[in-house]
Design a protein around this motif. Structure first.
Motif, PDB file in Angstrom:
ATOM      1  N   LYS A 154     -20.357 -11.217  15.058  1.00  0.00           N
ATOM      2  CA  LYS A 154     -21.914 -11.250  14.170  1.00  0.00           C
ATOM      3  C   LYS A 154     -22.096 -10.248  14.379  1.00  0.00           C
ATOM      4  O   LYS A 154     -23.659  -9.150  14.224  1.00  0.00           O
ATOM      5  CB  LYS A 154     -22.526 -12.130  15.017  1.00  0.00           C
ATOM      6  CG  LYS A 154     -22.854 -13.788  14.440  1.00  0.00           C
ATOM      7  CD  LYS A 154     -23.936 -14.272  14.950  1.00  0.00           C
ATOM      8  CE  LYS A 154     -23.733 -15.848  13.868  1.00  0.00           C
ATOM      9  NZ  LYS A 154     -24.698 -16.604  13.340  1.00  0.00           N
ATOM     10  N   ARG A 198      -1.239 -20.779  16.165  1.00  0.00           N
ATOM     11  CA  ARG A 198      -2.675 -21.822  16.444  1.00  0.00           C
ATOM     12  C   ARG A 198      -3.700 -21.716  17.057  1.00  0.00           C
ATOM     13  O   ARG A 198      -4.509 -21.801  17.050  1.00  0.00           O
ATOM     14  CB  ARG A 198      -2.091 -23.300  16.368  1.00  0.00           C
ATOM     15  CG  ARG A 198      -0.349 -23.678  15.251  1.00  0.00           C
ATOM     16  CD  ARG A 198      -0.944 -24.023  14.361  1.00  0.00           C
ATOM     17  NE  ARG A 198      -2.645 -24.400  13.546  1.00  0.00           N
ATOM     18  CZ  ARG A 198      -3.970 -24.156  12.748  1.00  0.00           C
ATOM     19  NH1 ARG A 198      -3.130 -22.722  12.822  1.00  0.00           N
ATOM     20  NH2 ARG A 198      -4.336 -24.401  12.825  1.00  0.00           N
ATOM     21  N   ILE A 199      -3.366 -19.904  17.658  1.00  0.00           N
ATOM     22  CA  ILE A 199      -4.282 -20.193  18.948  1.00  0.00           C
ATOM     23  C   ILE A 199      -5.020 -18.947  18.756  1.00  0.00           C
ATOM     24  O   ILE A 199      -4.078 -17.606  18.867  1.00  0.00           O
ATOM     25  CB  ILE A 199      -4.113 -19.912  20.274  1.00  0.00           C
ATOM     26  CG1 ILE A 199      -3.392 -21.474  20.502  1.00  0.00           C
ATOM     27  CG2 ILE A 199      -4.990 -20.054  21.519  1.00  0.00           C
ATOM     28  CD1 ILE A 199      -3.475 -22.631  21.349  1.00  0.00           C
ATOM     29  N   ILE A 209      -8.168 -21.939  10.770  1.00  0.00           N
ATOM     30  CA  ILE A 209      -8.972 -22.489  12.156  1.00  0.00           C
ATOM     31  C   ILE A 209      -7.931 -23.072  13.303  1.00  0.00           C
ATOM     32  O   ILE A 209      -7.058 -23.605  13.130  1.00  0.00           O
ATOM     33  CB  ILE A 209      -9.781 -24.345  11.829  1.00  0.00           C
ATOM     34  CG1 ILE A 209     -10.458 -24.406  10.922  1.00  0.00           C
ATOM     35  CG2 ILE A 209     -10.216 -24.374  13.406  1.00  0.00           C
ATOM     36  CD1 ILE A 209     -11.328 -24.857  10.579  1.00  0.00           C
ATOM     37  N   PHE A 210      -8.571 -22.193  14.071  1.00  0.00           N
ATOM     38  CA  PHE A 210      -7.377 -22.285  15.519  1.00  0.00           C
ATOM     39  C   PHE A 210      -7.737 -23.027  15.947  1.00  0.00           C
ATOM     40  O   PHE A 210      -8.952 -23.629  16.667  1.00  0.00           O
ATOM     41  CB  PHE A 210      -7.160 -21.154  16.213  1.00  0.00           C
ATOM     42  CG  PHE A 210      -6.673 -19.836  15.060  1.00  0.00           C
ATOM     43  CD1 PHE A 210      -5.430 -19.223  15.446  1.00  0.00           C
ATOM     44  CD2 PHE A 210      -7.943 -18.952  14.844  1.00  0.00           C
ATOM     45  CE1 PHE A 210      -5.161 -18.521  14.258  1.00  0.00           C
ATOM     46  CE2 PHE A 210      -7.324 -18.168  14.302  1.00  0.00           C
ATOM     47  CZ  PHE A 210      -6.117 -17.507  14.060  1.00  0.00           C
ATOM     48  N   GLU A 211      -6.552 -23.776  17.311  1.00  0.00           N
ATOM     49  CA  GLU A 211      -6.587 -24.865  17.816  1.00  0.00           C
ATOM     50  C   GLU A 211      -7.275 -24.623  18.510  1.00  0.00           C
ATOM     51  O   GLU A 211      -8.248 -25.838  19.463  1.00  0.00           O
ATOM     52  CB  GLU A 211      -5.378 -25.373  18.524  1.00  0.00           C
ATOM     53  CG  GLU A 211      -4.220 -26.360  17.339  1.00  0.00           C
ATOM     54  CD  GLU A 211      -2.843 -25.977  17.577  1.00  0.00           C
ATOM     55  OE1 GLU A 211      -2.394 -25.694  19.083  1.00  0.00           O
ATOM     56  OE2 GLU A 211      -2.223 -26.844  17.114  1.00  0.00           O
ATOM     57  N   ASP A 212      -7.135 -23.581  19.339  1.00  0.00           N
ATOM     58  CA  ASP A 212      -8.557 -23.085  20.574  1.00  0.00           C
ATOM     59  C   ASP A 212     -10.180 -23.824  20.108  1.00  0.00           C
ATOM     60  O   ASP A 212     -11.140 -23.989  20.275  1.00  0.00           O
ATOM     61  CB  ASP A 212      -8.990 -21.877  21.099  1.00  0.00           C
ATOM     62  CG  ASP A 212      -8.741 -21.160  20.680  1.00  0.00           C
ATOM     63  OD1 ASP A 212      -7.783 -20.753  19.559  1.00  0.00           O
ATOM     64  OD2 ASP A 212      -8.917 -19.766  21.316  1.00  0.00           O
ATOM     65  N   GLN A 213     -10.503 -23.257  18.755  1.00  0.00           N
ATOM     66  CA  GLN A 213     -11.630 -23.073  18.383  1.00  0.00           C
ATOM     67  C   GLN A 213     -11.837 -24.721  18.083  1.00  0.00           C
ATOM     68  O   GLN A 213     -12.744 -25.080  18.425  1.00  0.00           O
ATOM     69  CB  GLN A 213     -11.712 -22.553  17.139  1.00  0.00           C
ATOM     70  CG  GLN A 213     -11.485 -20.739  16.981  1.00  0.00           C
ATOM     71  CD  GLN A 213     -11.409 -20.128  16.185  1.00  0.00           C
ATOM     72  OE1 GLN A 213     -10.539 -20.638  14.484  1.00  0.00           O
ATOM     73  NE2 GLN A 213     -12.089 -18.916  15.282  1.00  0.00           N
ATOM     74  N   LYS A 249     -16.453 -15.471  18.416  1.00  0.00           N
ATOM     75  CA  LYS A 249     -17.665 -15.308  17.794  1.00  0.00           C
ATOM     76  C   LYS A 249     -18.462 -15.050  17.629  1.00  0.00           C
ATOM     77  O   LYS A 249     -19.518 -14.331  17.042  1.00  0.00           O
ATOM     78  CB  LYS A 249     -18.440 -16.661  17.715  1.00  0.00           C
ATOM     79  CG  LYS A 249     -18.243 -17.628  18.985  1.00  0.00           C
ATOM     80  CD  LYS A 249     -18.681 -19.148  19.123  1.00  0.00           C
ATOM     81  CE  LYS A 249     -19.110 -19.296  20.161  1.00  0.00           C
ATOM     82  NZ  LYS A 249     -18.796 -20.989  20.733  1.00  0.00           N
ATOM     83  N   THR A 255     -19.551 -22.209  12.489  1.00  0.00           N
ATOM     84  CA  THR A 255     -19.870 -20.991  12.002  1.00  0.00           C
ATOM     85  C   THR A 255     -21.381 -20.572  12.735  1.00  0.00           C
ATOM     86  O   THR A 255     -21.970 -19.994  11.598  1.00  0.00           O
ATOM     87  CB  THR A 255     -20.029 -21.420  10.511  1.00  0.00           C
ATOM     88  OG1 THR A 255     -21.379 -22.656   9.838  1.00  0.00           O
ATOM     89  CG2 THR A 255     -19.133 -21.357   9.729  1.00  0.00           C
ATOM     90  N   ASP A 256     -21.354 -21.673  13.565  1.00  0.00           N
ATOM     91  CA  ASP A 256     -22.734 -20.989  13.918  1.00  0.00           C
ATOM     92  C   ASP A 256     -22.433 -20.704  15.761  1.00  0.00           C
ATOM     93  O   ASP A 256     -21.845 -20.930  16.253  1.00  0.00           O
ATOM     94  CB  ASP A 256     -23.979 -21.707  14.162  1.00  0.00           C
ATOM     95  CG  ASP A 256     -23.753 -22.545  15.321  1.00  0.00           C
ATOM     96  OD1 ASP A 256     -24.913 -23.578  15.265  1.00  0.00           O
ATOM     97  OD2 ASP A 256     -23.185 -23.064  16.040  1.00  0.00           O
ATOM     98  N   GLY A 257     -22.772 -19.407  16.066  1.00  0.00           N
ATOM     99  CA  GLY A 257     -22.350 -18.686  17.662  1.00  0.00           C
ATOM    100  C   GLY A 257     -22.985 -18.532  18.397  1.00  0.00           C
ATOM    101  O   GLY A 257     -22.469 -18.707  19.274  1.00  0.00           O
ATOM    102  N   THR A 275     -18.177 -28.844  22.630  1.00  0.00           N
ATOM    103  CA  THR A 275     -19.825 -28.591  21.877  1.00  0.00           C
ATOM    104  C   THR A 275     -19.776 -30.175  21.673  1.00  0.00           C
ATOM    105  O   THR A 275     -21.873 -30.184  22.066  1.00  0.00           O
ATOM    106  CB  THR A 275     -20.060 -27.801  21.247  1.00  0.00           C
ATOM    107  OG1 THR A 275     -19.359 -26.642  21.777  1.00  0.00           O
ATOM    108  CG2 THR A 275     -21.260 -27.130  21.447  1.00  0.00           C
TER     109      THR A 275
END
Lengths: 333, 429
Positions: A176, A306-307, B41-45, A172, B67-69, B52
């Protein structure tokens, strides 16, 4: 060169200069003088070539970071497309942690020789000998200290730009980051103080001592990289393909057994079919279980995986939610 | 591995879009929904944001965390700047430029919009068309985004009412009548429940149009590039001077618009000299013709003095070559415009010195009124007159984004301080 688009343009009928070509009785057929629409890989490729040429034109002394990993392998092909029949207008540089997979180093040297280009190896061993990098233990991960060696090499050679293979889908903080990413005289990235980047008008201007990191494949995903490697028939180090290897389970991942990683008490060595999704420091780069022995199979696996790439394979990125951001702030790639 | 049998990656295109709206409109939920329902969307994400969310004492997983990082943002609870997201369906690959809705909206939206083929403007069905929606529509028209989707979200909170939806559509339509927006699609949806985002759902049976995903997959992307006028700004001159390539002299660059074939007559600007295309060189070998946005190397029949910053065009489609022009300027820097100073302009591959000789008006982005101004602050938009030291080879921005756009650089700080879009010259329409 006229082509017939056999799909009705539902959203926005073509108007203007091409409208006259629409045949009256066949409203679903639109004829126009378009050579063709670029596929997404071609569009990404053209964007990356354009970026590399901008670096060559606007920077006085750039370098291209080549690790022997798949992303920088793609960079080299893009550089060939951007600059042949001329030579690359920059040397290649590898930040060698001393913890690399031997297969990757062998591949790196062979590839450089094929291309007939110049390679600079910035060695972390040197940084350690000079006392610039101090490690707690010989076997700990050296990834975080690459920044020191990288920044030293940038200073030594006076590079004002380094082209790297980072992608925005990796992480992430990267999501940006600009394509032309400004670093101050300490090599630091300030996420709150980035230059606006509009259209494809890149601002590569720096004062002496500052530099720009340039990421031509920012907009590529892991899948795009594999598709491109397949399309171009590029060779990659064998460790990207499934092979049998002694590993242990540690944390959420697998770690390869090597002189740097030995089983601790209670850990069992297993011999599994694995492949690496990234090639980095041997002490913290985890393989994934896989049966993919060819590029087609890797693409198939990547398409349904998936990861995220870093989540699966880099222990050092899992230490805190902001670890990549913190390292980038300190000068990391 | 049988799952992927039906996926074909060949010839999939790239669509870049921007989402405009604030968290309150459900923007993050919408992006989350697009990513989630397209299995991106990945599992770890997901487990990271779940972690969090728990740490912050939330009961459910907050999809907006996707979407915020950055740490700086989390500390301050704000969103910096533009973040890019990627997802793909079997039909297309998508790049989302996700820009925050409130802070520095103009700067961020203009930045994100500059490379977008499409903008999604989110409207909360309960609130209808707000000042903010107008602002977003105006900016989309200013930057010339070819396609606009008005996503009337939170339909679940107005009982999925067709009347509410139609009223909002009419209001929006009235507002944009004066703007340069051609292709507008209106879609009612509930991002929260997934109605009309990827799936149709069962609550909006009265709506017969496309779902958002349908539209994103089908909207034509080739309209954005001007296919008429050949424009080739020279990036580099290639002279290998090796035995094999002794006399080779190639002009490297990207075809920004139009197409070119071997034998076509070309003019070099600003010098005005003419020649013909001899070869179109690519790594894969020479080709007979090439089209925007391909990066190629061109050789010509004659030996002319051509360098970076020059532009090759077809003699039948000439651009403007002038030292003075008008432009819409969006000021991006915290340091205000100082009209006494010289700035640098980067336009195509050419960098020239420039002065902003006059501010015709500053635009009030909420009322669209024209105000007098003698300086420009961050997020200001103005129509200005510029004088440049060396002539620029340009087309008006509405006709050609690649040759009508420029950035302004402060020579002292090296910062990019403004973005410009060249206006059609008077009498040109």
């Amino acid at each position: 060169m006229d082509v017939i688009l056999n799909q009705m343009d539902e959203f926005a009928p073509v108007a203007g200069p091409v409208a006259g070509l629409v045949m009256k009785n066949e409203p679903v057929v639109i004829k126009r003088r378009v050579v063709r629409q670029l596929g997404h890989l071609e569009a990404l490729e053209s964007e990356a070539i354009h970026i590399m040429r901008e670096v060559a034109a606007e920077c006085a002394n750039p370098a291209l970071l080549f690790s022997g990993g798949k992303d920088s392998i793609v960079l080299l092909r893009l550089a060939e497309k951007a600059f042949r029949p001329g030579r690359f207008p920059f040397p290649l540089m590898h930040v060698d942690t001393g913890h690399n997979f031997p297969e990757v180093i062998e591949f790196r040297d062979r590839r450089v020789k094929q291309l007939g280009e110049r390679l600079i190896v910035a060695s972390m061993e040197d940084s350690i000998k000079q006392g610039r990098v101090v490690l707690r233990s010989e076997n700990q991960s050296r990834n975080p200290f690459q920044s020191v060696t990288l920044l030293d090499a940038i200073a030594e050679h006076g590079f004002d730009a380094c082209i790297g293979g980072a992608r925005r889908d990796e992480e992430k903080a990267r999501a940006k980051e600009r394509i032309f990413s400004f670093r101050d005289e300490f090599g630091q990235w300030d996420p709150k103080n980035q230059r606006p980047e509009l259209w494809d008008l890149y601002n590569a201007r720096v004062h002496p001592g500052e530099n720009i990191r340039v990421f031509p494949i920012s907009n590529w995903t892991e899948l795009d990289v594999w598709e491109y490697i397949s399309r171009e028939g590029l060779e990659v180090p064998h460790i990207y393909f499934a092979h049998r290897r002694d590993v242990i389970r540690r944390g959420s991942g697998l770690l390869p057994i090597s002189h740097l990683v030995q089983p601790k008490e209670g850990e069992k060595v297993e011999n599994l079919m694995v492949r690496f999704r990234t090639v980095g420091d041997m002490s913290c780069t985890c393989p994934v279980e896989s049966a993919a022995v060819g590029i087609g199979e890797i693409i198939a696996e990547t398409a349904i995986t998936r990861i995220t790439e870093r989540g699966a394979t880099r222990m050092d990125d899992q230490t805190s939610e902001a670890s990549m951001e913190l390292r980038k702030r300190e000068g990391y790639f | 591995m049988s799952v992927i049998e039906n996926i074909s990656f060949d010839h999939s295109e790239l669509l870049r879009f921007i989402t405009a709206g604030s968290v309150d409109d459900g923007k993050s939920t919408l992006i989350g929904r697009l990513l989630h329902d397209s299995k991106s969307i990945f599992e770890d994400q997901l487990s990271a944001i779940a972690h969090t969310s728990r740490k912050r004492g939330m009961e459910a997983v907050d999809l907006s965390l996707l979407t915020d990082g950055l740490q700086a943002e989390r500390e301050q609870g704000i969103t910096i700047d533009v973040a890019y997201r990627y997802f793909a369906t079997p039909k297309r690959k998508f790049i989302i430029a996700d820009t925050p809705g409130h802070e520095q909206y103009t700067r961020n939206m203009v930045t994100g919009a500059s490379t977008a083929n499409l903008a999604i403007i989110l409207i909360d069905a309960r609130k209808g068309v707000l000042t903010q929606s107008r602002r977003h529509a105006y900016l989309a028209s200013l930057v010339g985004i070819p396609h606009l989707v008005v996503a009337v979200n939170k339909m679940d909170l107005v009982g999925y009412s067709q009347d509410v939806f139609e009223r909002i559509c009419q209001e929006f339509h009235r507002f944009v009548a004066g703007l340069n927006l051609k292709n507008i699609a209106y879609i009612p949806m509930s991002a929260l429940n997934g109605d009309m985002v990827v799936e149709r759902g069962s609550n909006l049976g009265w709506y017969k149009g496309m779902t958002l995903m349908d539209l994103l997959e089908k909207v034509p992307v080739d309209h954005d590039i001007n296919l008429e006028d050949f424009r080739f700004p020279v990036q580099l001159v290639c002279r290998p001077q090796t035995e094999e390539w002794h006399d080779f002299r190639g002009y490297m660059g990207r075809i920004e618009s139009g197409s070119i074939s071997v034998g076509d007559e070309v003019q070099v600007l600003p010098s005005g000299l003419t020649s013909r295309i001899r070869e179109i060189v690519t790594y894969e070998g020479n080709v007979e013709d090439a089209v925007a946005p391909q990066s190629v190397t061109l050789t010509i029949e004659d030996h002319l003095d051509i360098s970076r910053g020059d532009m090759l065009v077809k003699t039948s489609q000439l651009p403007q070559v002038t030292k003075e022009f008008d432009a819409m300027l969006c000021w991006l820097s915290e340091q205000s415009l100082d009209s006494r100073r010289k700035y640098l302009i980067k336009h195509t591959t050419r960098v020239v010195k420039a002065v902003i000789s006059r501010i015709d008006y500053r635009l009030d982005i909420n009322t669209l009124n024209h105000d007098a101004a003698d300086t420009l602050k961050m997020n200001d938009i103005a129509r200005v007159s510029l004088k440049v030291h060396q002539p620029l080879v340009w087309d008006a921005y509405p006709r050609n984004h690649a040759t009508g756009s420029f950035i302004v650089i402060d020579e002292v700080t090296n910062n990019t301080v403004a973005a410009g879009m060249i206006c059609p010259s008077k009498g040109q329409g």
